[in-house]
Motif scaffolding. Structure first.
Motif, short mmCIF file in Angstrom:
data_model
loop_
_atom_site.label_atom_id
_atom_site.label_comp_id
_atom_site.label_asym_id
_atom_site.label_seq_id
_atom_site.Cartn_x
_atom_site.Cartn_y
_atom_site.Cartn_z
N ILE A 70 -1.14 10.07 -29.76
CA ILE A 70 -0.52 8.89 -30.37
C ILE A 70 1.00 9.02 -30.38
CG2 ILE A 70 -0.24 7.65 -32.56
CD1 ILE A 70 -3.20 8.31 -33.13
N LEU A 73 2.20 8.34 -26.97
CA LEU A 73 2.20 6.90 -26.67
C LEU A 73 3.42 6.21 -27.26
CD1 LEU A 73 -1.58 6.04 -27.30
CD2 LEU A 73 -0.37 5.96 -25.10
N ILE A 74 3.78 6.60 -28.48
CA ILE A 74 4.96 6.01 -29.12
C ILE A 74 6.22 6.37 -28.34
CG2 ILE A 74 6.38 5.99 -31.21
CD1 ILE A 74 3.81 6.50 -32.80
N ASP A 77 6.59 4.13 -25.43
CA ASP A 77 6.29 2.74 -25.75
C ASP A 77 7.26 1.75 -25.10
OD1 ASP A 77 4.04 1.78 -27.00
OD2 ASP A 77 4.64 2.47 -28.99
N SER A 246 1.20 1.09 -28.02
CA SER A 246 0.57 2.08 -28.90
C SER A 246 -0.11 1.41 -30.09
CB SER A 246 1.59 3.11 -29.37
OG SER A 246 2.60 2.50 -30.16
N VAL A 250 -3.97 2.36 -30.74
CA VAL A 250 -4.32 3.00 -32.01
C VAL A 250 -5.23 2.08 -32.82
CG1 VAL A 250 -3.43 3.86 -34.20
CG2 VAL A 250 -2.26 4.43 -32.06
#
Length: 308
Positions: A70, A73-74, A77, A246, A250
Motif C-alpha cells: 500500500i 502504491l501511494i 500514485d 491507491s 485499497v
C-alpha cells in the motif's frame, strides 16, 4: 416506476444465480424463515468483526507485505493516477440509464447495486427461499460495514485530499485538490456523505462494490457475474470518483475483507443454530433395533439390525 424496478431486479437477481442454487422452498413458515435469517444476521455481528480481525492478525507477515504494498502504491500514485487520467478514463465512454432513488445516500449508479439486493430479498421472501434471504441480508451488512469502516473511520483517520484533474498538467493547484500523493492529515470534520475535503482514502465506492461482490461470489461460488457486474457499474461513472489509484485498490482490498468475513461469520452462525436444533430435538434422530434368530449348519445366534 420504482415498484417495477424492484420486481425486475427480483427476477434478474434470482435467475442470474439459479444454476448454482436450487432455490428449494423451505417447508417452514415464511415468517419463521425470515425471522430466523434476520436473527442469525444480528447474532453474527460480533463474529463479523472477529473474522475481520482474524484476517489481519492471523498472518502478520502477510499483513506486513500488504502494508508495504500500500505504501508503495501511494509512492507511485502520481504516475499511476496521471496515467489513469490521461490514457484510461478518456477511453471509457459509456453510461448506464439513470434510476431515480429516494433512498438516503443512494445516488447515481449506486441504485444498480442497491436495487438488485432489494430485489433478491423481495423475491426470496415471496418464494420462501432462505438462501436468497441470507445472501441479500449479508449484502446489506456489507454495505453498512463499508460505510462505517471506510466512510466514517478510515477516511476520517487518513483525511487525504483528492487528486486534481489533470494531475500532469501545468495548472496551479486549486484547494482542496492536490497533486501531492502524500497529502494526508487534512481533518476538518467527519463526512457522512460523499465528497468533501480530505475524503479520498480509501474509496467508499470501491469498498462497498467489492464487499457486495465478495458476498455474492462466496455464497453462489461464482466469480464472473458479481465482479463483472460491479466493474461495469463502477466504470460507467469513473470520471466522477476523483480518487488516487491507491484509493481504489485499497478500497477493493478492504471491501474483500469485509465481504469475506461476513460470509464466514454467517456460515458459522447458521451451522451453530442447526447443531443446536439437532441436539435439542432428539426426534430428529431415531434408531430402530431388531434382533433376528439365525440358525445354520455351522452356528446358532442372533442377527442384529439397526435402521435410522
Amino acid at each position: 416506476m420504482k415498484f417495477y424496478t424492484v420486481i425486475f431486479f427480483s427476477i434478474l437477481s434470482i435467475s442470474c444465480f439459479s444454476q448454482n442454487d436450487s432455490l428449494k422452498i423451505k417447508k417452514d413458515n415464511r415468517f419463521k424463515v425470515a425471522g430466523s435469517v434476520l436473527a442469525d444476521s444480528f447474532l453474527s455481528v460480533p463474529g463479523d468483526f472477529s473474522a475481520m480481525g482474524h484476517t489481519i492478525s492471523s498472518d502478520w507477515k502477510r499483513t506486513a507485505i500488504y502494508t508495504a504494498g500500500i505504501i508503495g502504491l501511494i509512492a507511485v500514485d502520481k504516475q499511476t493516477t496521471g496515467f489513469l487520467h490521461d490514457h484510461i478514463e478518456p477511453n471509457i465512454d459509456y453510461s448506464l440509464p439513470k434510476i431515480k432513488s429516494t433512498i438516503p445516500h443512494v445516488i447515481g449508479t449506486d441504485s444498480y447495486i442497491v436495487y438488485p439486493i432489494i430485489g433478491l430479498y423481495a423475491g426470496s421472501l415471496i418464494i420462501n427461499n432462505k438462501k436468497g434471504q441470507v445472501v441479500a441480508v449479508n449484502a446489506v451488512k456489507s454495505l453498512a460495514y463499508s460505510y462505517v469502516i471506510t466512510q466514517i473511520v478510515l477516511k476520517t483517520i487518513s483525511s487525504r485530499n483528492r487528486p486534481q484533474r489533470k494531475i500532469n498538467d501545468d495548472n496551479p493547484v486549486v484547494e482542496p485538490w492536490t497533486k501531492n500523493p502524500w497529502d494526508f492529515g487534512n481533518f476538518h470534520h467527519i463526512h457522512l456523505t460523499h465528497g468533501g475535503s480530505g475524503t479520498s482514502f480509501p474509496s467508499f465506492h470501491s469498498t462497498s462494490y467489492f464487499a457486495v461482490a465478495k458476498v455474492f461470489q462466496m455464497e453462489y461460488n461464482n466469480y464472473w457475474i458479481p465482479y463483472t457486474f460491479v466493474t461495469v457499474v463502477f466504470l460507467s461513472n469513473i470520471k466522477s470518483h476523483d480518487h488516487w489509484v491507491s484509493d481504489l485498490l485499497v478500497g477493493g482490498l478492504v471491501g474483500t475483507i469485509i465481504g469475506r468475513s461476513i460470509v464466514i461469520s454467517s456460515r458459522k452462525q447458521i451451522a451453530k443454530n442447526e447443531s443446536s436444533a439437532f441436539n435439542d430435538n432428539p426426534k430428529k434422530f431415531k434408531m430402530h433395533k431388531q434382533l433376528i434368530p439365525q440358525i445354520s449348519n455351522s452356528m446358532i445366534g442372533l442377527h442384529f439390525i439397526g435402521t435410522f
